[in-house]
Scaffold this active site. Structure first.
Site, PDB file in Angstrom:
ATOM      1  N   CYS A  15       0.842  -1.198   0.000  1.00 32.07           N
ATOM      2  CA  CYS A  15       0.000   0.000   0.000  1.00 32.07           C
ATOM      3  C   CYS A  15       0.878   1.250   0.000  1.00 32.07           C
ATOM      4  CB  CYS A  15      -0.919   0.003   1.228  1.00 32.07           C
ATOM      5  SG  CYS A  15      -2.236   1.253   1.144  1.00 32.07           S
ATOM      6  N   GLY A  66      -4.289  -4.195   0.752  1.00 34.78           N
ATOM      7  CA  GLY A  66      -3.417  -3.235   0.110  1.00 34.78           C
ATOM      8  C   GLY A  66      -4.135  -2.213  -0.770  1.00 34.78           C
ATOM      9  N   ARG A 133      -5.836   8.040   8.425  1.00 33.68           N
ATOM     10  CA  ARG A 133      -5.537   7.629   7.053  1.00 33.68           C
ATOM     11  C   ARG A 133      -4.381   8.484   6.532  1.00 33.68           C
ATOM     12  NH1 ARG A 133      -8.627   3.980   5.005  1.00 33.68           N
ATOM     13  NH2 ARG A 133      -7.956   4.509   2.893  1.00 33.68           N
ATOM     14  N   CYS A 274     -12.425 -15.763   2.760  1.00 34.06           N
ATOM     15  CA  CYS A 274     -12.922 -14.454   3.184  1.00 34.06           C
ATOM     16  C   CYS A 274     -11.747 -13.494   3.315  1.00 34.06           C
ATOM     17  CB  CYS A 274     -13.659 -14.590   4.523  1.00 34.06           C
ATOM     18  SG  CYS A 274     -14.149 -13.029   5.286  1.00 34.06           S
ATOM     19  N   ASP A 275     -12.004 -12.223   3.045  1.00 38.03           N
ATOM     20  CA  ASP A 275     -10.987 -11.180   3.155  1.00 38.03           C
ATOM     21  C   ASP A 275     -10.436 -11.061   4.569  1.00 38.03           C
ATOM     22  OD1 ASP A 275      -9.449  -8.982   2.360  1.00 38.03           O
ATOM     23  OD2 ASP A 275     -11.046  -7.557   2.799  1.00 38.03           O
ATOM     24  N   CYS A 315     -28.798 -15.311  20.242  1.00 42.50           N
ATOM     25  CA  CYS A 315     -29.603 -14.928  19.080  1.00 42.50           C
ATOM     26  C   CYS A 315     -30.983 -15.602  19.107  1.00 42.50           C
ATOM     27  CB  CYS A 315     -28.891 -15.304  17.787  1.00 42.50           C
ATOM     28  SG  CYS A 315     -27.415 -14.328  17.418  1.00 42.50           S
ATOM     29  N   CYS A 324     -30.958  -8.899  12.245  1.00 44.15           N
ATOM     30  CA  CYS A 324     -29.519  -8.856  12.535  1.00 44.15           C
ATOM     31  C   CYS A 324     -28.790 -10.075  11.982  1.00 44.15           C
ATOM     32  CB  CYS A 324     -29.318  -8.764  14.046  1.00 44.15           C
ATOM     33  SG  CYS A 324     -27.610  -8.905  14.579  1.00 44.15           S
ATOM     34  N   CYS A 328     -21.350 -10.250  11.351  1.00 49.54           N
ATOM     35  CA  CYS A 328     -20.147 -10.813  10.729  1.00 49.54           C
ATOM     36  C   CYS A 328     -19.369 -11.681  11.718  1.00 49.54           C
ATOM     37  CB  CYS A 328     -19.259  -9.675  10.237  1.00 49.54           C
ATOM     38  SG  CYS A 328     -17.702 -10.221   9.505  1.00 49.54           S
TER      39      CYS A 328
END
Length: 367
Positions: A15, A66, A133, A274-275, A315, A324, A328
């Protein structure tokens, strides 16, 4: 076959910025090899061909990092040339998530000509954005990012704004929303800032459930006010709930109640579910040696999917579980509970009647 979504990291974690909260730097540092290299043309070719061989009707390619534009414009031009050489009747969609600081008119022209959806990272207000940032020299990047946004808008590029919600920004929900809206008409998405893997809190940017709940309620107030005035602003967080209320599927995996909605390919061709889990223990294979079908059928993939289908025990009795859906997996703590559970409960108890009214209104408008 269902539609196939693949996230591609053409330069691994490389990056041109040094964001203080970068989750992917943290992920990379938890692998044996942090930098998995720039993607070669051979790897690119494998991705396109294996994806096309698997897909039936539709493929989505999303480029992230990145900073994916460090791969160079030629990389993306070659990617599209490789796609076209297959001559298959597939619908192919392209998107890219960028910090925007290295883009120029050539990039804007390319994105427009090839119908790329561009996600631009902007953290609400200049004050908070420039706090976290930073470029490689330690300087804030708001001015350069917003300049790029103006360039993309001038070329007519479809651009969404992605805002990371830190503890600091969460204290200014309405200012954050209004600041982003002042930049023009764009779809917005707010995502909670992640702490380093296997930790909770302790960072200057850490976001508590209490602050996140207040942030969601504060943004919703001003969003709903805009809607009442006839100005609909697409906020993905709220739009997912509106879609669920209207009997439609949400657009984000975090609101779906399960994992496995896309695959991630690193710079060396290695494949992950998954990322957030581009880690050695979750490697599914390598697209230079395996097919998409084999990766999805692997024991590692099946274990990940099974974990993603589990819901926290609390839940079951929650009145908001159908909206909901547990959130994640990356937000679940060691006990299997979503660390932002109280934030979502606070939000739904506060906003649900107006969400239902908004859903009814938008359905009448045919949105």
């Amino acid at each position: 076959m269902p539609p196939l979504s693949i996230m591609i990291k053409p330069v691994s974690a490389l990056c041109n910025m040094r964001c203080r909260y970068c989750f992917y730097t943290d992920v990379a540092e938890n692998r044996e090899h942090a930098d998995l290299g720039r993607m070669s043309e051979a790897t690119l070719d494998n991705i396109v061909r294996r994806a096309a061989a698997y897909a039936d009707r539709e493929i989505s390619f999303a480029f992230q990092g990145g900073e994916p534009t460090l791969a160079g414009l030629e990389f993306f031009q070659f990617f599209l040339e490789t796609e076209r050489s297959l001559k298959r009747s597939l619908s192919v969609f392209h998107s890219i998530q960028t910090n925007g600081i290295g883009l120029n008119e050539a990039w804007a022209s390319f994105f427009k000509a090839n119908s790329f959806l561009v996600g631009l990272s902007l953290d609400g207000t200049q004050e908070v954005h420039d706090l976290y940032r930073l470029d490689a020299a330690g300087h804030g990047t708001w001015d350069r990012a917003t300049h790029t946004l103006g360039l993309l808008d001038a070329y007519g590029v479809e651009t969404n704004l992605l805002c990371v919600v830190t503890g600091q920004l969460a204290r200014k929900p309405q200012r954050a929303f209004q600041s982003l809206c002042a930049l023009g008409r764009h779809n917005l998405q707010f995502i909670p800032c992640l702490d380093p893997l296997d930790t909770v809190g302790g960072q200057a940017y850490s976001l508590t459930p209490e602050l996140y709940g207040r942030f969601l309620c504060g943004v919703f107030d001003v969003w709903y006010q805009q809607l009442q005035q006839g100005n609909y602003v697409s906020v993905r967080n709220f739009e997912d709930y509106l879609r669920i209320l209207l009997g439609m599927p949400p657009t984000s995996c975090a609101s779906s109640g399960s994992c496995g909605h896309y695959l991630t390919v690193e710079g060396d061709g290695s494949l992950y579910p998954c990322d957030f889990y581009v880690l050695d223990e979750w490697k599914l294979g390598d697209l230079s040696r395996c097919t998409v079908e084999a990766a999805l059928a692997s024991p590692t993939s099946q274990t990940f999917l099974a974990q993603g289908r589990k819901r926290p025990a609390e839940c079951a009795a929650c009145p908001y579980r159908l909206l909901c859906r547990g959130g994640c997996k990356r937000d679940w703590n060691a006990s299997g509970s979503n660390r932002f559970c109280t934030a979502y409960r606070q939000f739904f108890s506060y906003a649900l009647p107006r969400l239902q009214t908004a859903a009814h209104f938008l359905a009448q408008q045919g949105r």
